[in-house]
Design a protein around this motif. Sequence first.
Motif, PDB file in Angstrom:
ATOM      1  N   VAL A 244       0.906  40.300 -15.171  1.00 29.23           N
ATOM      2  CA  VAL A 244      -0.131  41.048 -14.454  1.00 29.23           C
ATOM      3  C   VAL A 244       0.353  42.464 -14.135  1.00 29.23           C
ATOM      4  O   VAL A 244       1.552  42.731 -14.144  1.00 29.23           O
ATOM      5  CB  VAL A 244      -0.514  40.343 -13.121  1.00 29.23           C
ATOM      6  N   CYS A 245      -0.617  43.350 -13.878  1.00 25.54           N
ATOM      7  CA  CYS A 245      -0.295  44.731 -13.511  1.00 25.54           C
ATOM      8  C   CYS A 245      -1.444  45.249 -12.648  1.00 25.54           C
ATOM      9  O   CYS A 245      -2.445  44.545 -12.462  1.00 25.54           O
ATOM     10  CB  CYS A 245      -0.117  45.582 -14.779  1.00 25.54           C
TER      11      CYS A 245
ATOM     12  N   CYS B 226      -0.500  44.189 -20.522  1.00 22.57           N
ATOM     13  CA  CYS B 226       0.099  42.898 -20.171  1.00 22.57           C
ATOM     14  C   CYS B 226      -0.034  41.898 -21.319  1.00 22.57           C
ATOM     15  O   CYS B 226      -1.009  41.926 -22.068  1.00 22.57           O
ATOM     16  CB  CYS B 226      -0.594  42.318 -18.936  1.00 22.57           C
TER      17      CYS B 226
ATOM     18  N   LYS C  75      -3.610  42.488 -23.305  1.00 23.01           N
ATOM     19  CA  LYS C  75      -4.945  42.310 -22.720  1.00 23.01           C
ATOM     20  C   LYS C  75      -5.912  43.418 -23.148  1.00 23.01           C
ATOM     21  O   LYS C  75      -5.530  44.388 -23.784  1.00 23.01           O
ATOM     22  CB  LYS C  75      -4.816  42.240 -21.197  1.00 23.01           C
TER      23      LYS C  75
ATOM     24  N   CYS D 218      -5.247  46.639 -20.520  1.00 17.02           N
ATOM     25  CA  CYS D 218      -3.901  47.009 -20.075  1.00 17.02           C
ATOM     26  C   CYS D 218      -2.891  46.441 -21.068  1.00 17.02           C
ATOM     27  O   CYS D 218      -3.269  45.750 -22.011  1.00 17.02           O
ATOM     28  CB  CYS D 218      -3.612  46.477 -18.659  1.00 17.02           C
TER      29      CYS D 218
ATOM     30  N   CYS E  74      -5.077  44.763 -14.386  1.00 21.57           N
ATOM     31  CA  CYS E  74      -5.718  43.446 -14.496  1.00 21.57           C
ATOM     32  C   CYS E  74      -5.769  42.724 -13.155  1.00 21.57           C
ATOM     33  O   CYS E  74      -6.463  41.720 -13.012  1.00 21.57           O
ATOM     34  CB  CYS E  74      -5.090  42.595 -15.594  1.00 21.57           C
TER      35      CYS E  74
HETATM   36 ZN   LIG Z   1      -2.315  44.042 -16.764  1.00 21.84          ZN
END
Ligand SMILES: [Zn+2]
Length: 485
Positions: free
Chosen positions: A39-40, A27, A22, A25, A43
Motif C-alpha cells: 500500500v501507499c 504498489c 496497481k 500507483c 491506494c
Molecule cells: Zn499504492
Amino acid sequence: MSSRYEPVIGLEIHAQLQTRTKIFCGCSTAFGAAPNSQVCPVCLGLPGALPVLNGLAVDYAIKAALALGCTVQPQSLFARKNYFYPDLPKGYQISQYERPLALGGGLEIAVDGATKWVGLTRIHMEEDAGKSLHEGFADSDRRTYVDYNRSGVPLIEIVSEPDMRSAAEAAEFFQRLRDILVWLGVNDGNMEEGSLRCDANVSVRLRGASAFGTKAEVKNVNSFRYVEKAIDYEIGRQIDLVEGGGRVVQETRLWDSAAGRTNSMRSKEEAHDYRYFPEPDLPPLIVDDARIERVRATMPELPEARRRRFVAQYALPEYDAGVLTQVAALADYFEAVAAAAGNAKAASNWVMGELLRTLKERGQDITAQPLDAGRLAGLIVLIDKGIISSSVGKNVFATMYDSDRSADEIVAAEGLSQIGDESALLEIIRGVMAANADAVAQYRAGKMQTFGFLAGQVMKGSKGKANPKLASELLRKQLDSQIVR
Ligand SMILES: [Zn+2]
C-alpha cells in the motif's frame, strides 16, 4: 421448473488485469502478501495523493475489448463512484461510468449443440476495493480487520446484454469469456483468489412476454462450478415466488454455497444513489488508432481462429481441434510436436491421449510438465519408422515422462526395437507352433479363426516386440506350408 416462465440473465464480470502494479500507483498486485504490505498514500486514499493511470492496464483492457469485438472509444472518462464502506478508504471508487472504454461486441456460445450470440453492453476500467477480514483473528468475534493490498488493483468490468435464457447458457458464456481472457494473458482466470468474479442479474417472465421481470442481482459466486447452480437456484426461487402470488423485489442476493441457496443481502451499501462525479485528478483517457493497432499487433491468434486453422492446416477432426485449442499453451505444444514429428494426426493423438491423461492423473498443468515437444516428436518418429509399435510406445512415453532421456535412448538401452529380423521371428514362430500343436492342426483342418490366437502367442513370445505385420506374414506362410521345418 414451470415451462410457462422464461429466465432472462445478464452477467457482470470483474476481471483483474494481470499487471505487476496497481492501476493508479506503483504498489505490487501480487496475491498472498502479508496484509497491508502493498500500500501507499495513493491506494490508501490519503489526502493530497494523486492517481497516475497505469498504461499497461489500459493496453490489457483494450486487448480484451478487441478480442470480444467491442468498439474502443476514442475518449473515455474516469468518475468517482461515491459510497462509504470500510474497505474503500477514499470514500469513493474510481470507475468509468458514463463514458466507458469500450461498447458493443459479444461472443458466440454453444449449448446442447445450438449456437447463440451473446452481446456485450460495455467494458469499463475501474479500481478494486480492499478486503474486510471477518474471521481468522483472536478477536474476530468483536472486530473486523481490513487488508488494503487489493485496493487499487486494476479491473475491467464486462457487462453482458440480458441475452441468456438458462443457467447453462450463462455458465457457458462465463467459461468462454474466461478462456479468452486467460488466452490473451490479461487475466489469470482464478476465481478462488478473486481475480475473476461473476455477478448475475436474473429475472423471470412469462414465456412470450416482451417486458422484462424485476431482476435480482446474485453476488458472491466465488467458484466456477457454482455459477450455474446459483443462477438455477435463483430462477427457481423467483418462479416459485411469482407462482405463489408474490413479487420479485429488486435487490442484491448473496450465494451461500454451503446451503446451496441465495439470501437477501441487507447492507448499507445498498443505497442506490452512488453520486458519480467526474474524477478531477485524471484527464480523459484518449485512445487513438495508433495505440489500438499497436495493441492489436501483440494479440495472439484467438482460440476460434486457431481451431479453424488446425482443421484446415493439419486436417484434424473438429473435435481434436476443439480440445487442442482450449488452452494456448496446449495448442502451442501440439504445434511444436506436429512440426518436429512431421505427423500432425499422431501428434494430436499423443497430446490428447497419453499427455492429457498423464497431466490429469498427476494434477499437472501443460505449462509445468516435463516432456518437451522435441522428445515426444522423437517417439512419434520411432513409431512411424516401424522401429517400435505404438503399444511399446506407451511404455516409452511413461519412461520418458519421468526422465530426461530421449525415446531413442530408452529404446536402445532397453532393447525395445521391434524384431524385424526374419530368422529371429521364425524361431519364435516355430516355438509357438510346437507348443500349440492342437491349434495348428485345427487351423490346417480349416478352422481359420485359430490364426488370431497363434498370432497373439507369437506377439507374446516376442514380448510385444515382433513387427506385427512381418510376424503375421511369416506365421501364415509357416502354417500354410503344411511342413514344419
Ligand atoms: Zn499504492
